[in-house]
Scaffold this motif. Structure first.
Motif, PDB file in Angstrom:
ATOM      1  N   GLY A  40     -62.505 -66.215 -14.972  1.00 31.34           N
ATOM      2  CA  GLY A  40     -61.940 -65.127 -14.196  1.00 31.34           C
ATOM      3  C   GLY A  40     -61.551 -63.943 -15.055  1.00 31.34           C
ATOM      4  O   GLY A  40     -61.414 -64.052 -16.269  1.00 31.34           O
ATOM      5  N   GLN A  41     -61.374 -62.809 -14.403  1.00 33.26           N
ATOM      6  CA  GLN A  41     -60.951 -61.573 -15.051  1.00 33.26           C
ATOM      7  C   GLN A  41     -59.876 -60.925 -14.196  1.00 33.26           C
ATOM      8  O   GLN A  41     -59.880 -61.070 -12.968  1.00 33.26           O
ATOM      9  CB  GLN A  41     -62.099 -60.576 -15.150  1.00 33.26           C
ATOM     10  N   ALA A  42     -58.997 -60.181 -14.853  1.00 33.51           N
ATOM     11  CA  ALA A  42     -57.982 -59.432 -14.114  1.00 33.51           C
ATOM     12  C   ALA A  42     -57.635 -58.158 -14.871  1.00 33.51           C
ATOM     13  O   ALA A  42     -57.727 -58.103 -16.099  1.00 33.51           O
ATOM     14  CB  ALA A  42     -56.728 -60.269 -13.915  1.00 33.51           C
ATOM     15  N   VAL A  43     -57.263 -57.140 -14.109  1.00 38.24           N
ATOM     16  CA  VAL A  43     -56.819 -55.855 -14.649  1.00 38.24           C
ATOM     17  C   VAL A  43     -55.560 -55.468 -13.896  1.00 38.24           C
ATOM     18  O   VAL A  43     -55.501 -55.578 -12.674  1.00 38.24           O
ATOM     19  CB  VAL A  43     -57.871 -54.739 -14.443  1.00 38.24           C
ATOM     20  N   ARG A  44     -54.563 -55.011 -14.642  1.00 37.40           N
ATOM     21  CA  ARG A  44     -53.324 -54.554 -14.015  1.00 37.40           C
ATOM     22  C   ARG A  44     -53.032 -53.142 -14.499  1.00 37.40           C
ATOM     23  O   ARG A  44     -53.108 -52.846 -15.687  1.00 37.40           O
ATOM     24  CB  ARG A  44     -52.177 -55.498 -14.401  1.00 37.40           C
ATOM     25  N   GLN A  45     -52.721 -52.260 -13.555  1.00 39.23           N
ATOM     26  CA  GLN A  45     -52.243 -50.923 -13.887  1.00 39.23           C
ATOM     27  C   GLN A  45     -51.225 -50.533 -12.834  1.00 39.23           C
ATOM     28  O   GLN A  45     -51.542 -50.484 -11.637  1.00 39.23           O
ATOM     29  CB  GLN A  45     -53.369 -49.899 -13.943  1.00 39.23           C
ATOM     30  N   GLY A  46     -50.016 -50.271 -13.297  1.00 39.70           N
ATOM     31  CA  GLY A  46     -48.943 -49.941 -12.371  1.00 39.70           C
ATOM     32  C   GLY A  46     -48.721 -51.083 -11.403  1.00 39.70           C
ATOM     33  O   GLY A  46     -48.615 -52.243 -11.799  1.00 39.70           O
ATOM     34  N   ASP A  47     -48.678 -50.776 -10.123  1.00 39.55           N
ATOM     35  CA  ASP A  47     -48.461 -51.797  -9.099  1.00 39.55           C
ATOM     36  C   ASP A  47     -49.750 -52.506  -8.701  1.00 39.55           C
ATOM     37  O   ASP A  47     -49.713 -53.450  -7.910  1.00 39.55           O
ATOM     38  CB  ASP A  47     -47.842 -51.160  -7.848  1.00 39.55           C
ATOM     39  N   TRP A  48     -50.880 -52.068  -9.215  1.00 39.00           N
ATOM     40  CA  TRP A  48     -52.170 -52.581  -8.772  1.00 39.00           C
ATOM     41  C   TRP A  48     -52.712 -53.664  -9.685  1.00 39.00           C
ATOM     42  O   TRP A  48     -52.641 -53.557 -10.908  1.00 39.00           O
ATOM     43  CB  TRP A  48     -53.188 -51.452  -8.677  1.00 39.00           C
ATOM     44  N   LYS A  49     -53.286 -54.697  -9.072  1.00 37.64           N
ATOM     45  CA  LYS A  49     -53.946 -55.771  -9.814  1.00 37.64           C
ATOM     46  C   LYS A  49     -55.314 -56.025  -9.192  1.00 37.64           C
ATOM     47  O   LYS A  49     -55.436 -56.276  -8.000  1.00 37.64           O
ATOM     48  CB  LYS A  49     -53.118 -57.053  -9.754  1.00 37.64           C
ATOM     49  N   LEU A  50     -56.342 -55.940 -10.036  1.00 36.47           N
ATOM     50  CA  LEU A  50     -57.709 -56.255  -9.648  1.00 36.47           C
ATOM     51  C   LEU A  50     -58.035 -57.607 -10.265  1.00 36.47           C
ATOM     52  O   LEU A  50     -57.819 -57.814 -11.464  1.00 36.47           O
ATOM     53  CB  LEU A  50     -58.669 -55.186 -10.178  1.00 36.47           C
ATOM     54  N   PRO A  59     -66.590 -61.519  -5.620  1.00 37.59           N
ATOM     55  CA  PRO A  59     -66.220 -60.096  -5.653  1.00 37.59           C
ATOM     56  C   PRO A  59     -64.773 -59.903  -6.124  1.00 37.59           C
ATOM     57  O   PRO A  59     -63.961 -60.821  -6.113  1.00 37.59           O
ATOM     58  CB  PRO A  59     -66.380 -59.650  -4.202  1.00 37.59           C
ATOM     59  N   TRP A  60     -64.508 -58.689  -6.524  1.00 40.27           N
ATOM     60  CA  TRP A  60     -63.156 -58.317  -6.934  1.00 40.27           C
ATOM     61  C   TRP A  60     -62.214 -58.332  -5.731  1.00 40.27           C
ATOM     62  O   TRP A  60     -62.613 -57.993  -4.622  1.00 40.27           O
ATOM     63  CB  TRP A  60     -63.148 -56.912  -7.528  1.00 40.27           C
ATOM     64  N   GLU A  61     -60.964 -58.683  -5.997  1.00 42.15           N
ATOM     65  CA  GLU A  61     -59.896 -58.572  -5.009  1.00 42.15           C
ATOM     66  C   GLU A  61     -58.857 -57.611  -5.587  1.00 42.15           C
ATOM     67  O   GLU A  61     -58.623 -57.598  -6.790  1.00 42.15           O
ATOM     68  CB  GLU A  61     -59.256 -59.935  -4.747  1.00 42.15           C
ATOM     69  N   LEU A  62     -58.230 -56.823  -4.724  1.00 40.77           N
ATOM     70  CA  LEU A  62     -57.253 -55.825  -5.153  1.00 40.77           C
ATOM     71  C   LEU A  62     -55.940 -56.060  -4.416  1.00 40.77           C
ATOM     72  O   LEU A  62     -55.925 -56.195  -3.194  1.00 40.77           O
ATOM     73  CB  LEU A  62     -57.774 -54.419  -4.851  1.00 40.77           C
ATOM     74  N   TYR A  63     -54.859 -56.088  -5.188  1.00 31.16           N
ATOM     75  CA  TYR A  63     -53.537 -56.311  -4.606  1.00 31.16           C
ATOM     76  C   TYR A  63     -52.550 -55.264  -5.096  1.00 31.16           C
ATOM     77  O   TYR A  63     -52.596 -54.855  -6.258  1.00 31.16           O
ATOM     78  CB  TYR A  63     -53.014 -57.704  -4.984  1.00 31.16           C
ATOM     79  N   ASN A  64     -51.647 -54.843  -4.222  1.00 32.14           N
ATOM     80  CA  ASN A  64     -50.520 -53.996  -4.592  1.00 32.14           C
ATOM     81  C   ASN A  64     -49.343 -54.946  -4.798  1.00 32.14           C
ATOM     82  O   ASN A  64     -48.769 -55.453  -3.834  1.00 32.14           O
ATOM     83  CB  ASN A  64     -50.214 -52.979  -3.499  1.00 32.14           C
ATOM     84  N   LEU A  65     -48.996 -55.198  -6.047  1.00 32.84           N
ATOM     85  CA  LEU A  65     -47.978 -56.198  -6.361  1.00 32.84           C
ATOM     86  C   LEU A  65     -46.571 -55.764  -5.980  1.00 32.84           C
ATOM     87  O   LEU A  65     -45.693 -56.613  -5.797  1.00 32.84           O
ATOM     88  CB  LEU A  65     -48.048 -56.574  -7.836  1.00 32.84           C
ATOM     89  N   GLU A  66     -46.350 -54.473  -5.829  1.00 29.07           N
ATOM     90  CA  GLU A  66     -45.040 -53.989  -5.367  1.00 29.07           C
ATOM     91  C   GLU A  66     -44.818 -54.420  -3.915  1.00 29.07           C
ATOM     92  O   GLU A  66     -43.759 -54.920  -3.559  1.00 29.07           O
ATOM     93  CB  GLU A  66     -44.966 -52.469  -5.483  1.00 29.07           C
ATOM     94  N   ASP A  67     -45.840 -54.244  -3.090  1.00 25.84           N
ATOM     95  CA  ASP A  67     -45.741 -54.577  -1.668  1.00 25.84           C
ATOM     96  C   ASP A  67     -46.100 -56.028  -1.367  1.00 25.84           C
ATOM     97  O   ASP A  67     -45.672 -56.575  -0.352  1.00 25.84           O
ATOM     98  CB  ASP A  67     -46.678 -53.677  -0.854  1.00 25.84           C
ATOM     99  N   ASP A  68     -46.895 -56.646  -2.236  1.00 27.08           N
ATOM    100  CA  ASP A  68     -47.445 -57.978  -1.974  1.00 27.08           C
ATOM    101  C   ASP A  68     -47.447 -58.824  -3.242  1.00 27.08           C
ATOM    102  O   ASP A  68     -48.500 -59.129  -3.808  1.00 27.08           O
ATOM    103  CB  ASP A  68     -48.875 -57.810  -1.420  1.00 27.08           C
ATOM    104  N   PRO A  69     -46.272 -59.222  -3.729  1.00 26.95           N
ATOM    105  CA  PRO A  69     -46.219 -59.978  -4.990  1.00 26.95           C
ATOM    106  C   PRO A  69     -46.912 -61.338  -4.912  1.00 26.95           C
ATOM    107  O   PRO A  69     -47.308 -61.885  -5.935  1.00 26.95           O
ATOM    108  CB  PRO A  69     -44.729 -60.124  -5.271  1.00 26.95           C
ATOM    109  N   GLY A  70     -47.088 -61.876  -3.714  1.00 28.52           N
ATOM    110  CA  GLY A  70     -47.764 -63.156  -3.549  1.00 28.52           C
ATOM    111  C   GLY A  70     -49.272 -63.066  -3.468  1.00 28.52           C
ATOM    112  O   GLY A  70     -49.962 -64.064  -3.318  1.00 28.52           O
TER     113      GLY A  70
END
Length: 123
Positions: A40-50, A59-70
């Motif tokens: 697996g691979q992951a990228v984090r910038q600010g509140d965003w995690k790919l 495929p890539w998944e994108l999450y806003n960790l501020e709004d959706d930490p889970g």
């Protein structure tokens, strides 16, 4: 690198012009899906995690960790440009290694295991 002292020490006056939230963090990891190791691979910038649990097969998944930490609401389809930007960061950060081939099992290759067993042979 970047010092985290401004973030970790209470009351410390910031000495850096770049916030750690502005920085890009990239990592690779091994995960198991149905008892099969996946790369697996992951990228984090600010509140965003790919993230992808099985690159390049998933495929890539994108999450806003501020709004959706889970990480329950994949926002990739609504943020295609951000996915492209963070994917470019992942491609820039990744370095191919014949012992840890992209898109295959995240277990090391046989030649790597042999070289490690020879290197660790203390007899």
């Amino acid at each position: 690198g970047i010092s985290l002292m401004d973030v970790l020490v209470p009351g410390r006056v910031a000495t850096q012009t770049t916030s750690p939230k502005d920085r890009v963090l990239y990592w690779e990891f091994c995960t198991y899906q149905k008892s099969t190791p996946k790369w697996g691979q992951a990228v984090r910038q600010g509140d965003w995690k790919l993230v992808s649990l099985d690159r390049p097969n998933q495929p890539w998944e994108l999450y806003n960790l501020e709004d959706d930490p889970g990480e329950t609401s994949n926002l990739a389809s609504q943020n295609a440009l951000l996915v492209q930007k963070l994917e470019a960061e992942a491609m820039r950060a990744h370095v191919d290694d014949p012992n840890w081939p992209t898109g295959r099992s995240c277990l090391p290759s046989d030649s790597f295991e042999r070289s490690m067993s020879l290197a660790l042979d203390f007899s």
